[in-house]
Design an enzyme around this catalytic site. Structure first.
Site, PDB file in Angstrom:
ATOM      1  N   LYS A 136     -64.378 -79.775   4.643  1.00 54.05           N
ATOM      2  CA  LYS A 136     -64.460 -78.317   4.687  1.00 54.05           C
ATOM      3  C   LYS A 136     -63.241 -77.779   5.423  1.00 54.05           C
ATOM      4  O   LYS A 136     -62.790 -78.369   6.417  1.00 54.05           O
ATOM      5  CB  LYS A 136     -65.757 -77.907   5.390  1.00 54.05           C
ATOM      6  CG  LYS A 136     -66.054 -76.412   5.372  1.00 54.05           C
ATOM      7  CD  LYS A 136     -67.409 -76.145   6.015  1.00 54.05           C
ATOM      8  CE  LYS A 136     -67.759 -74.667   6.035  1.00 54.05           C
ATOM      9  NZ  LYS A 136     -69.096 -74.425   6.641  1.00 54.05           N
ATOM     10  N   SER A 164     -72.237 -71.975   3.922  1.00 47.52           N
ATOM     11  CA  SER A 164     -70.824 -71.690   3.729  1.00 47.52           C
ATOM     12  C   SER A 164     -70.017 -72.884   3.224  1.00 47.52           C
ATOM     13  O   SER A 164     -68.868 -72.727   2.802  1.00 47.52           O
ATOM     14  CB  SER A 164     -70.222 -71.203   5.055  1.00 47.52           C
ATOM     15  OG  SER A 164     -70.341 -72.195   6.065  1.00 47.52           O
ATOM     16  N   SER A 185     -75.583 -74.147   6.640  1.00 48.96           N
ATOM     17  CA  SER A 185     -74.394 -74.215   5.790  1.00 48.96           C
ATOM     18  C   SER A 185     -74.059 -75.594   5.226  1.00 48.96           C
ATOM     19  O   SER A 185     -73.193 -75.712   4.370  1.00 48.96           O
ATOM     20  CB  SER A 185     -73.171 -73.678   6.539  1.00 48.96           C
ATOM     21  OG  SER A 185     -73.266 -72.280   6.681  1.00 48.96           O
TER      22      SER A 185
END
Length: 456
Positions: A76, A151, A175
């Site tokens: 990420k 996210s 997330s």
């Protein structure tokens, strides 16, 4: 050549049936082919090829190899990577190149992983859709009209589309688990501090967790073992006879659509068939606790971004800017009370886990929404999508208890959903055990369907 899970690929390397260089080249080709899904922000092709070449030599010469030697992974884009652009999904930091690497990333790199690149995400991890205004909305490989959750949307989508073998994400209110559920993969928010959250662009030091997403529970067990030098894999078995599973009577029934409820009730029966004992339990969490989480997240995020707002406010996306500006509604006393309530809720859940071994809930109570949609209509009522999506996951960011999401079906327009298992502090082993038993008994067909995605 792709479609391998981590453990299968590792064995193929050992047997010299494929090489890391061949596999990494295949992944880089696939990433380029599917760039329109906006899954990667930065592709790390040059370094990945060098790392793969070193791994190939080690396997060929029977040199000592790391547990992730030659395995293609991706991170990420709010996890710092030395020498490699880390944007956090923002325009503010579109050219930021860190001078150090997050400890959680270091663990994977030191284990021999090949870094394919950095994955798209909701800007600064502030949302649950991954509709990024600067790098494009991440598209769900199961149905590209829909979001992959957030996210860490790129982390889930990369696995579903087989553009990485495993990924590493962050979780402040769901997330990791939300994209895992939305993309039909496995996501684990471990106990607080079990995996270091240092070296990230944080939202909230009180809530943030770092954790892996994987294609299977066995892969996840192997990955967690690398982080804490435990052997989770050998002990996995299909028998969960006598495990006391708490079925919440309150709170977790909200924001659940009928089709998901039917899948959930079926999963409860399946767990019972595997030998688990189901126990209905009241849970201490209520809607006020989501306000507690919001207070902590906004106050701490505002402190983190204060200087960036002063220097580059016009570069922030509108939803993130609105969230940060909302700090004006809180007082120092609000923050102190929120920290106190966080501690009380943690203690109450600790007490609950003396009566049951784990809890089981839907990860999210509905299938993901179309890209660009910010509301949820359920039972004729319209709800805020963020609140509804994080509802089942967020309490365990407050308390820090470990929670894993595994696939357990599809709804609507071919959209995966996830089952969340939550355990006592530092009881990752039991969560893996129950998840593995469920996966072994019921998920083979689902995994075959995942391999047949139209994207591929």
């Amino acid at each position: 050549m792709a479609h391998y899970d981590l453990l299968t690929l590792r064995q193929l390397y050992i047997e010299k049936k494929v090489s890391p260089s061949e596999i990494v080249e295949d992944y880089l080709t696939r990433i380029e082919k599917h760039h329109g899904f906006n899954i990667y922000i930065t592709v790390n092709a040059e370094q990945a090829r060098r790392q793969a070449a070193i791994a190939t030599q080690r396997y060929q010469h029977q040199d000592p190899v790391g547990p992730l030697e030659g395995i293609p992974v991706a991170y990420k884009d709010n996890l710092l990577t030395q020498g490699l652009r880390t944007t956090s999904g923002s325009a503010v930091e579109k050219n930021y190149v860190p001078d150090h690497t997050a400890p959680a990333v270091q663990v994977m790199q030191q284990a021999g992983a090949v870094n394919l690149g950095k994955l798209n995400m909701h800007e600064y991890a502030f949302g649950i859709t991954s509709n990024n205004p600067f790098y494009g909305p991440v598209k769900n490989p199961w149905n590209p009209e829909y979001t992959p959750g957030g996210s860490s949307g790129g982390c889930g989508a990369a696995l579903a589309a087989d553009l990485a073998v495993t990924t590493l994400g962050t979780d402040t209110g769901g997330s990791i688990r939300i994209p895992a559920a939305a993309c039909g993969v496995v996501g684990f928010k471990t106990s607080r501090h079990h995996i270091s959250a240092k070296g990230t662009r944080p939202i909230s030091l009180s809530l943030d967790h770092v954790g892996p997403l994987a294609k299977t529970v066995s892969d996840m067990a192997f990955l967690l073992g690398i982080y804490d030098q435990s052997d989770y894999l050998t002990g996995l078995k299909r028998d969960i006879k006598g495990v006391r599973i708490g079925v919440p009577m309150t709170y977790f029934q909200q924001y659940v659509e009928p089709e998901v409820k039917a899948h959930y009730e079926k999963a409860l029966k399946q767990l019972q068939d595997l030998g688990a004992i189901l126990v209905e339990v009241p849970v201490p969490v209520n809607q006020d606790h989501i306000g507690t989480l919001f207070t902590l997240a906004i106050c701490e995020a505002a402190a983190e971004h204060a200087q960036r707002l002063q220097e580059a406010e016009s570069l922030f996306g509108e939803d993130v800017l609105q969230a940060l500006r909302s700090v004006a509604q809180f007082t120092p006393m609000d923050y102190i009370y929120a920290r106190q309530e966080q501690q009380r809720l943690t203690e109450q859940f600790n007490a609950l886990f003396l009566d049951v071994d784990l809890l089981v809930t839907p990860t999210v109570g509905f299938g993901m929404q179309k890209i660009g949609v910010d509301t949820l209509t359920l039972g004729g009522d319209t709800h805020d999508l963020f609140s509804a999506t994080t509802h089942h996951c967020a309490p365990f960011n407050l308390t820090g208890h470990p929670a894993i999401s595994i696939p357990y079906g599809r709804v609507g327009e071919n959209l995966p959903i996830g089952l969340q298992l939550v355990g006592a502090q530092l009881n990752e082993r039991l969560l893996l055990q129950v998840a593995y038993a469920y996966e072994s008994a019921y998920l083979n067909d689902f995994y075959m369907q995942r391999k047949q995605l139209a994207l591929l």
